[in-house]
Structure formats: C-alpha cells, structure tokens
Write a protein that holds these residues in place. Structure first.
Motif, PDB file in Angstrom:
ATOM      1  N   LEU A 106      -7.941 -50.918  -4.238  1.00 55.16           N
ATOM      2  CA  LEU A 106      -6.680 -50.555  -3.576  1.00 55.16           C
ATOM      3  C   LEU A 106      -5.899 -51.789  -3.153  1.00 55.16           C
ATOM      4  N   LEU A 107      -6.622 -52.756  -2.606  1.00 55.86           N
ATOM      5  CA  LEU A 107      -5.969 -54.008  -2.212  1.00 55.86           C
ATOM      6  C   LEU A 107      -5.467 -54.768  -3.440  1.00 55.86           C
ATOM      7  N   ALA A 108      -6.192 -54.685  -4.550  1.00 58.62           N
ATOM      8  CA  ALA A 108      -5.755 -55.322  -5.793  1.00 58.62           C
ATOM      9  C   ALA A 108      -4.419 -54.751  -6.247  1.00 58.62           C
ATOM     10  N   ALA A 109      -4.235 -53.430  -6.081  1.00 62.55           N
ATOM     11  CA  ALA A 109      -2.973 -52.803  -6.457  1.00 62.55           C
ATOM     12  C   ALA A 109      -1.825 -53.310  -5.582  1.00 62.55           C
ATOM     13  N   ILE A 110      -2.097 -53.478  -4.290  1.00 59.95           N
ATOM     14  CA  ILE A 110      -1.063 -53.953  -3.361  1.00 59.95           C
ATOM     15  C   ILE A 110      -0.645 -55.382  -3.691  1.00 59.95           C
TER      16      ILE A 110
END
Length: 417
Positions: A106-110
C-alpha cells in the motif's frame, strides 16, 4: 532581475535533478538495499514476497505520471512538488512501522504516485520549457545531478542500515527527503513566464516567439490527447521508450548474469561498480555530444554502444573471458544513459510543441512495460538456462530503438525544413 535570469535556468537543472533523486531515485534504487532485511522481518524470509514492491511502485508511477501530465501547466507546480515531498517523507516514515507485506505494498502505491508527480516527466517538461539553446545538455545535466545524489545516498543508506537497522534507516531517509526536497520543490517553476523570466537562449519575448514558431516536429499545435497519441511521432516515441526501458532492466541483472555464467559474484559486483563510475563520465558526455551534434547524429552512436555491450557480454560468456565482461560494462552504461536523457532528447526532437503531453503519455505507458521487464527477463533465464538468449533479446531491443531513431529523426528533419 538580470542576475536572476542568468541563474534560474541552471538552477532548474539542479532542483529537478535532485528531486528525481530524492523521490524516484530513492524509491527505485535505494529501496533495493532494504529488500533483504524487509524480507527477513516481514516477508517470511522470502525475497520474492517483498520484491513485488517494484511492480506496485512502477504501476503507481504510471498513474502519477498520467495525472501530472494533464494539469502540469494549470496548477502551481511548486505546491504539487511540496505536497509530493511531504507525502513521500510521511510514507517513508510509515515504512519503518510496517509489520506485514500488505502495508508495504500500500505504501509502495502511495510513493509510486509521488514519484510520478515529482520525477522524470516533471524534470523533462521543466527543462524543455526553460531552455531554448543547450536543451540537450540541460536534459543530461539534470540526470547528472540525479546520478551524483544517488552515488552519495546509496552507500550512505547502506551504512545507516547496517549501523541503525532498517526501521531507523527509513526515518533518517525521510528527514533527508524533507531537508533536500522541500527547498528544491519551492524553487522549481514549470516555465519561466510564471516568474517573469525568459528561457535560456533568448533575450526577448519576440525572439522566443520566433523560436517557438520554428520549433517542433509538427507545425500544428496538436494539443488534444487523441491527436497526440495517434500521431506517427508519438508512436515512434512510444517504441523508443518501451523497447529501451525493457532492455534497460538488464542493468540490475548484470551481477546475476556474471554469477550464473560462472564469472562469480565478485565479477558481478565489479560490473555494477564500473557501470556506476562510467555513468559519471558518460552522462555529461552524452549531453555534450547531443547538444553539439543534435539527436539525429549523436543518438545512433550511443545506441551503437548500447548494442555493442550485450554483444560483448555474449562473446565474453562464450570465450569464458571475465575480463571482457568488465570491459563491456563501460558501453553497457550507454543503455542507462539513453534510457534517461536519451528519451527526453528524442521526444523533444520529434514531438516538438507536443512534448509535454506526448512525453507524459509515453512515459506512463512505458512504466507498465518496465514494471514487468525484470521478471520477464529473469523468467526467460530460468526457463532456458541460457543467459545468451536474455542478453541477445536486449541487443535486439536496442536495434529496434535505433530504427525508431533513424525514422523519427529523419521525419523530424523533413517537417522542420
């Protein structure tokens, strides 16, 4: 004002170069240092469980790039960049608290979206707007500052991880992002007119207007999305980008190639080091040659080096010459150089007035290809047990890129006569 006029165009090279490094560079290159400790901590000891970070990241970058390309001239870019830096730093701090791979993805997407908002597309658009003369040199100079930053931050981050652990290292990296990124974001302006200045290379608005009228591969102002993406110029740029980016992913696999063919991990590490050192020399040299001779004359020679490198690697493997593989590492850096500044130079040459939109759309689509390039090349190696096939595919891709350059640059030359 006169002093500001002289300084600001060159300042844009520095700020956009550092922004590319502090966001996109950190999350693509430096993050590789964290994968093993992350795998051991939250990935159940399996590197594959966290390596899909790159797929999520690059796909999100494609989304961010598409969005920023649509409204980069309608918004205050400094505010967008400041927001991207703050969100990136916050996400980096949150990486330090991750306890499972879902949170990691999820953080990678952000951060991927933030990379799109503050990375290479914004750099290309800004430099294209700020320079009329020495534009090719400016593109490459921006990439050089990115390279310098990464050459420093990569070993520093490695030492921080070893000394403080990966969780604390993420926190320190977040602070570095804010310290370097915020001033650069504040100073960056998408075009000189926003602050009452002119691009480098013109001395009056009339001269700028005359230059703009004579610039560009296509005389019509095809600013509409459909007109841009269905033009032959855009198709050629897309071919250049996709095949070049696909081939460029071999850079991260050269150490694996060296070890798999029996040259050993030491040779693989030496190849990576030589490529890094060569980049500090070849990147400015690329800017000088493309600026002096133009993309039409210079790009084919650089692509010759990009084709020569995999050919030499195959010969080195067949002849069992590790020393030749080390020699081949120097022209192998040309693949990375063309993948960065070369894309900006080629797109500028044949897209002309449609550079901003065309470069953004092409980059977005290319990110999707790049997201799966490394797994595809790796799986081919696993399936065939023959790295010559993998390296040969890279050479073929660069031949396709060379053909796109020959066709595109000749076309641009005819349209601007």
């Amino acid at each position: 004002m006169k002093k500001k006029q002289k300084i600001y165009p060159w300042l844009m090279i520095v700020t956009t170069g550092l922004l590319c490094g502090v966001v996109a560079g950190v999350f693509t290159q430096v993050m590789g240092l964290f994968l093993t400790p992350l795998a051991n901590s939250i990935g159940g000891g399996k590197l594959g469980s966290v390596s899909y970070y790159y797929t999520v990241l690059i796909l999100a970058m494609a989304i961010g790039t598409t969005l920023v390309g649509k409204f980069i001239h309608q918004v205050n870019v400094s505010l967008i960049l400041i927001g991207a830096i703050i969100v990136s730093a916050a996400a980096t701090w949150l990486f330090s608290t991750a306890t499972n791979v879902i949170a990691f993805y999820l953080l990678a997407a952000i951060v991927g979206i933030c990379c799109g908002f503050s990375g290479y597309v914004v750099q290309g658009v800004v430099i294209n707007n700020w320079f009329v003369k020495k534009k090719n040199f400016a593109f490459t100079a921006g990439a050089f500052f990115n390279t310098i930053f990464l050459a420093i931050i990569t070993p520093v981050s490695s030492q921080i991880i070893q000394a403080n652990g990966w969780r604390r290292a993420f926190i320190i990296l977040a602070i570095i992002m804010l310290v370097i990124g915020l001033p650069c974001a504040f100073l960056t302006k998408v075009e000189p007119a926003k602050i009452g200045l002119l691009p480098y290379g013109v001395s009056s608005q009339a001269e700028l207007t005359n230059s703009a009228e004579g610039d560009g591969a296509e005389k019509s102002n095809n600013s509409g999305t459909s007109k841009v993406i269905f033009s032959l110029s855009f198709v050629l740029v897309l071919i250049f980008f996709c095949f070049n980016e696909f081939a460029g992913n071999i850079t991260s696999l050269w150490p694996s190639f060296a070890e798999a063919v029996g040259f050993g991990a030491g040779t693989g590490g030496a190849i990576a080091t030589i490529i890094t050192v060569a980049d500090l020399i070849l990147t400015p040299l690329f800017g000088i040659t493309t600026d002096r001779f133009g993309g039409r004359k210079a790009l084919p020679w650089w692509l010759f080096l990009a084709i020569l490198a995999p050919v030499l690697m195959i010969v080195a493997n067949q002849a069992r010459l590790a020393s030749l593989a080390l020699v081949a590492a120097v022209p192998a850096d040309a693949i990375s150089v063309v993948m960065g500044s070369g894309e900006q130079v080629f797109a500028k040459d044949i897209l002309g007035k449609n550079f901003d939109a065309g470069y953004s759309y092409a980059s977005s689509l290319t990110y999707v290809v790049s997201a799966f390039a490394t797994p595809v090349l790796s799986n081919i190696a696993d399936a065939t047990h023959n790295w010559n096939i993998v390296v040969g595919i890279v050479a073929i891709c660069e031949v396709v890129v060379l053909l796109a350059v020959i066709i595109g640059e000749n076309r641009a030359s005819r349209l601007t006569k």
